[in-house]
Design a protein around this motif. Structure first.
Motif, PDB file in Angstrom:
ATOM      1  N   VAL A  99     -27.509 -62.433  32.403  1.00 27.50           N
ATOM      2  CA  VAL A  99     -28.944 -62.423  32.859  1.00 27.50           C
ATOM      3  C   VAL A  99     -28.899 -61.450  33.572  1.00 27.50           C
ATOM      4  O   VAL A  99     -28.251 -61.619  34.501  1.00 27.50           O
ATOM      5  CB  VAL A  99     -29.818 -63.760  33.000  1.00 27.50           C
ATOM      6  CG1 VAL A  99     -31.076 -63.687  33.500  1.00 27.50           C
ATOM      7  CG2 VAL A  99     -29.763 -64.575  31.713  1.00 27.50           C
ATOM      8  N   LEU A 100     -29.281 -60.361  33.704  1.00 29.13           N
ATOM      9  CA  LEU A 100     -29.963 -59.412  34.286  1.00 29.13           C
ATOM     10  C   LEU A 100     -31.739 -59.252  34.813  1.00 29.13           C
ATOM     11  O   LEU A 100     -31.946 -58.529  34.379  1.00 29.13           O
ATOM     12  CB  LEU A 100     -28.833 -58.116  34.469  1.00 29.13           C
ATOM     13  CG  LEU A 100     -27.730 -58.049  33.693  1.00 29.13           C
ATOM     14  CD1 LEU A 100     -27.188 -56.618  32.903  1.00 29.13           C
ATOM     15  CD2 LEU A 100     -26.442 -58.461  34.842  1.00 29.13           C
ATOM     16  N   GLU A 101     -31.607 -59.589  35.770  1.00 30.62           N
ATOM     17  CA  GLU A 101     -33.117 -59.485  36.271  1.00 30.62           C
ATOM     18  C   GLU A 101     -33.116 -57.857  36.864  1.00 30.62           C
ATOM     19  O   GLU A 101     -34.650 -57.684  36.616  1.00 30.62           O
ATOM     20  CB  GLU A 101     -33.113 -60.544  37.331  1.00 30.62           C
ATOM     21  CG  GLU A 101     -33.028 -61.892  36.980  1.00 30.62           C
ATOM     22  CD  GLU A 101     -33.728 -62.874  38.296  1.00 30.62           C
ATOM     23  OE1 GLU A 101     -33.810 -62.586  39.593  1.00 30.62           O
ATOM     24  OE2 GLU A 101     -34.279 -64.696  37.537  1.00 30.62           O
ATOM     25  N   ASP A 102     -32.277 -57.778  37.546  1.00 29.39           N
ATOM     26  CA  ASP A 102     -32.858 -56.390  37.706  1.00 29.39           C
ATOM     27  C   ASP A 102     -31.581 -55.543  38.087  1.00 29.39           C
ATOM     28  O   ASP A 102     -29.994 -55.621  38.669  1.00 29.39           O
ATOM     29  CB  ASP A 102     -33.146 -56.157  39.237  1.00 29.39           C
ATOM     30  CG  ASP A 102     -33.336 -54.180  39.929  1.00 29.39           C
ATOM     31  OD1 ASP A 102     -33.121 -53.767  39.077  1.00 29.39           O
ATOM     32  OD2 ASP A 102     -34.769 -54.048  40.803  1.00 29.39           O
ATOM     33  N   VAL A 103     -30.955 -54.473  37.054  1.00 28.72           N
ATOM     34  CA  VAL A 103     -29.569 -54.247  36.556  1.00 28.72           C
ATOM     35  C   VAL A 103     -29.261 -53.115  37.792  1.00 28.72           C
ATOM     36  O   VAL A 103     -27.652 -52.940  37.853  1.00 28.72           O
ATOM     37  CB  VAL A 103     -29.478 -52.989  35.502  1.00 28.72           C
ATOM     38  CG1 VAL A 103     -29.942 -54.203  33.820  1.00 28.72           C
ATOM     39  CG2 VAL A 103     -30.714 -52.175  35.191  1.00 28.72           C
ATOM     40  N   ARG A 104     -30.505 -52.923  38.729  1.00 28.16           N
ATOM     41  CA  ARG A 104     -29.791 -51.960  39.454  1.00 28.16           C
ATOM     42  C   ARG A 104     -29.307 -52.817  40.610  1.00 28.16           C
ATOM     43  O   ARG A 104     -28.499 -52.243  42.091  1.00 28.16           O
ATOM     44  CB  ARG A 104     -31.185 -51.638  40.103  1.00 28.16           C
ATOM     45  CG  ARG A 104     -32.131 -50.285  38.583  1.00 28.16           C
ATOM     46  CD  ARG A 104     -33.029 -49.342  39.422  1.00 28.16           C
ATOM     47  NE  ARG A 104     -34.215 -50.882  39.350  1.00 28.16           N
ATOM     48  CZ  ARG A 104     -34.625 -50.638  39.998  1.00 28.16           C
ATOM     49  NH1 ARG A 104     -35.163 -49.576  40.578  1.00 28.16           N
ATOM     50  NH2 ARG A 104     -35.962 -51.396  40.172  1.00 28.16           N
ATOM     51  N   PHE A 106     -26.641 -54.446  40.393  1.00 28.64           N
ATOM     52  CA  PHE A 106     -25.408 -54.942  40.125  1.00 28.64           C
ATOM     53  C   PHE A 106     -24.986 -53.415  40.040  1.00 28.64           C
ATOM     54  O   PHE A 106     -24.694 -52.450  39.263  1.00 28.64           O
ATOM     55  CB  PHE A 106     -24.934 -55.937  38.947  1.00 28.64           C
ATOM     56  CG  PHE A 106     -25.689 -56.851  38.848  1.00 28.64           C
ATOM     57  CD1 PHE A 106     -24.832 -57.811  39.532  1.00 28.64           C
ATOM     58  CD2 PHE A 106     -26.872 -56.907  38.384  1.00 28.64           C
ATOM     59  CE1 PHE A 106     -25.864 -59.513  39.799  1.00 28.64           C
ATOM     60  CE2 PHE A 106     -27.462 -58.110  39.071  1.00 28.64           C
ATOM     61  CZ  PHE A 106     -27.046 -59.389  39.251  1.00 28.64           C
ATOM     62  N   PRO A 107     -23.486 -52.824  40.669  1.00 26.53           N
ATOM     63  CA  PRO A 107     -23.115 -51.572  41.199  1.00 26.53           C
ATOM     64  C   PRO A 107     -22.279 -51.072  39.547  1.00 26.53           C
ATOM     65  O   PRO A 107     -22.838 -50.357  39.005  1.00 26.53           O
ATOM     66  CB  PRO A 107     -22.489 -51.134  41.919  1.00 26.53           C
ATOM     67  CG  PRO A 107     -22.616 -52.173  43.048  1.00 26.53           C
ATOM     68  CD  PRO A 107     -23.348 -53.490  42.403  1.00 26.53           C
ATOM     69  N   ARG A 108     -21.905 -52.241  38.556  1.00 29.66           N
ATOM     70  CA  ARG A 108     -21.074 -52.110  37.345  1.00 29.66           C
ATOM     71  C   ARG A 108     -22.100 -52.134  36.386  1.00 29.66           C
ATOM     72  O   ARG A 108     -22.281 -50.717  35.456  1.00 29.66           O
ATOM     73  CB  ARG A 108     -20.727 -52.963  36.825  1.00 29.66           C
ATOM     74  CG  ARG A 108     -19.602 -53.452  35.302  1.00 29.66           C
ATOM     75  CD  ARG A 108     -19.713 -54.667  34.894  1.00 29.66           C
ATOM     76  NE  ARG A 108     -18.374 -54.587  35.715  1.00 29.66           N
ATOM     77  CZ  ARG A 108     -17.580 -55.723  36.041  1.00 29.66           C
ATOM     78  NH1 ARG A 108     -18.358 -56.844  35.664  1.00 29.66           N
ATOM     79  NH2 ARG A 108     -16.703 -56.161  37.369  1.00 29.66           N
ATOM     80  N   LEU A 114     -28.578 -45.923  30.200  1.00 25.48           N
ATOM     81  CA  LEU A 114     -29.988 -46.864  29.748  1.00 25.48           C
ATOM     82  C   LEU A 114     -30.598 -47.017  31.526  1.00 25.48           C
ATOM     83  O   LEU A 114     -31.627 -47.353  30.574  1.00 25.48           O
ATOM     84  CB  LEU A 114     -29.253 -47.609  29.075  1.00 25.48           C
ATOM     85  CG  LEU A 114     -28.708 -47.613  27.820  1.00 25.48           C
ATOM     86  CD1 LEU A 114     -28.679 -49.486  26.817  1.00 25.48           C
ATOM     87  CD2 LEU A 114     -29.698 -46.399  26.924  1.00 25.48           C
ATOM     88  N   VAL A 115     -29.978 -46.727  32.252  1.00 26.40           N
ATOM     89  CA  VAL A 115     -30.476 -47.647  33.111  1.00 26.40           C
ATOM     90  C   VAL A 115     -31.647 -45.974  33.152  1.00 26.40           C
ATOM     91  O   VAL A 115     -33.089 -46.164  33.296  1.00 26.40           O
ATOM     92  CB  VAL A 115     -30.261 -47.630  34.554  1.00 26.40           C
ATOM     93  CG1 VAL A 115     -31.063 -47.509  35.463  1.00 26.40           C
ATOM     94  CG2 VAL A 115     -29.552 -48.914  33.631  1.00 26.40           C
ATOM     95  N   ASP A 116     -30.894 -44.936  33.580  1.00 26.01           N
ATOM     96  CA  ASP A 116     -31.388 -43.946  33.506  1.00 26.01           C
ATOM     97  C   ASP A 116     -32.553 -43.192  32.704  1.00 26.01           C
ATOM     98  O   ASP A 116     -33.723 -42.075  32.122  1.00 26.01           O
ATOM     99  CB  ASP A 116     -30.962 -42.489  34.473  1.00 26.01           C
ATOM    100  CG  ASP A 116     -30.103 -42.165  35.387  1.00 26.01           C
ATOM    101  OD1 ASP A 116     -31.420 -42.900  35.870  1.00 26.01           O
ATOM    102  OD2 ASP A 116     -29.079 -41.915  35.509  1.00 26.01           O
ATOM    103  N   GLU A 117     -31.433 -43.623  31.120  1.00 23.83           N
ATOM    104  CA  GLU A 117     -32.246 -42.695  30.109  1.00 23.83           C
ATOM    105  C   GLU A 117     -33.585 -43.240  29.478  1.00 23.83           C
ATOM    106  O   GLU A 117     -34.665 -42.825  28.386  1.00 23.83           O
ATOM    107  CB  GLU A 117     -31.090 -42.680  28.997  1.00 23.83           C
ATOM    108  CG  GLU A 117     -30.704 -41.232  29.823  1.00 23.83           C
ATOM    109  CD  GLU A 117     -29.073 -40.824  28.543  1.00 23.83           C
ATOM    110  OE1 GLU A 117     -28.957 -41.487  27.649  1.00 23.83           O
ATOM    111  OE2 GLU A 117     -27.859 -40.561  29.155  1.00 23.83           O
ATOM    112  N   ARG A 121     -34.696 -52.014  32.970  1.00 26.42           N
ATOM    113  CA  ARG A 121     -34.037 -52.566  34.333  1.00 26.42           C
ATOM    114  C   ARG A 121     -33.917 -53.610  34.836  1.00 26.42           C
ATOM    115  O   ARG A 121     -33.250 -54.596  35.784  1.00 26.42           O
ATOM    116  CB  ARG A 121     -35.903 -52.013  35.340  1.00 26.42           C
ATOM    117  CG  ARG A 121     -36.164 -50.758  35.388  1.00 26.42           C
ATOM    118  CD  ARG A 121     -35.192 -50.010  37.010  1.00 26.42           C
ATOM    119  NE  ARG A 121     -35.546 -49.337  36.779  1.00 26.42           N
ATOM    120  CZ  ARG A 121     -34.947 -47.795  36.402  1.00 26.42           C
ATOM    121  NH1 ARG A 121     -34.354 -48.026  35.254  1.00 26.42           N
ATOM    122  NH2 ARG A 121     -35.238 -46.606  36.687  1.00 26.42           N
ATOM    123  N   SER A 122     -34.150 -54.550  33.202  1.00 32.48           N
ATOM    124  CA  SER A 122     -33.521 -55.724  33.483  1.00 32.48           C
ATOM    125  C   SER A 122     -32.922 -56.138  31.805  1.00 32.48           C
ATOM    126  O   SER A 122     -33.506 -55.685  30.897  1.00 32.48           O
ATOM    127  CB  SER A 122     -34.841 -56.929  33.448  1.00 32.48           C
ATOM    128  OG  SER A 122     -35.594 -56.639  32.676  1.00 32.48           O
TER     129      SER A 122
END
Length: 176
Positions: A99-104, A106-108, A114-117, A121-122
């Motif tokens: 579960v990643l509420e905001d992927v940003r 977590f540096p990994r 996919l965050v940029d392209e 975000r979650s």
């Protein structure tokens, strides 16, 4: 994990089960073509979660294949990704939900393309396993906004992953 030349951790976890997983997927007839039932399940997940992206994803040795997919691009969207993209390889390596509420946060994960392209975000994903307990893939959802998935979101994705797991067990038993 793998590392880049200047010593930063990259996002792709090591996958020692990749060759065996690929053999299992081939034996089950999965991971090479879209599955209408899995497309329907991905669409149901997207509706329930209120997300623009949802998938049933199987990981081979070299890449990922979305046997079930729901995206803003529709049913003709690209169904394959490199193992180095996305978050599903982490679910497979961890053998449990992610579960990643905001992927940003977590540096990994923030460094994932996919965050940029795609603007992810979650992320919410749960493993799909064969009868022997090998994790073959995931059921997952992604959103373009940070969000609190909560216990309800986690329970929902685990429930849908259990449906796919039950389908795989029927396939293992030679049932339709």
């Amino acid at each position: 994990m793998t590392y880049d030349p200047i010593g930063r951790m990259l996002i792709t976890p090591e996958d020692r089960e990749g060759p065996e997983r690929a053999r299992r997927l081939r034996g089950l007839g999965l991971g090479a073509r879209p599955e209408p039932a899995f497309d329907a399940l991905a669409g149901r997940l997207a509706r329930l979660a209120g997300t623009p992206y949802a998938a049933v994803n199987f990981l081979g040795e070299e890449g990922q294949f979305f046997a079930g997919l729901y995206t803003p691009a529709g049913p003709n969207a690209v169904r394959g990704l490199a193992r180095s993209l996305g978050f599903c390889p982490h679910v497979v390596a961890r053998r449990k939900a992610l579960v990643l509420e905001d992927v940003r946060d977590f540096p990994r994960f923030a460094a994932n393309r996919l965050v940029d392209e795609a603007g992810i975000r979650s992320y919410l994903g749960a493993p799909v396993t064969d009868r022997g307990g090998m994790v073959l893939g995931t059921v997952c959802a992604g959103d373009t906004e940070p969000r609190r998935w909560g216990r309800a979101g986690l329970d929902m994705v685990k429930s849908l992953a259990a449906e796919v797991t039950a389908d795989l067990h029927r396939r293992e038993d030679g049932l339709p």
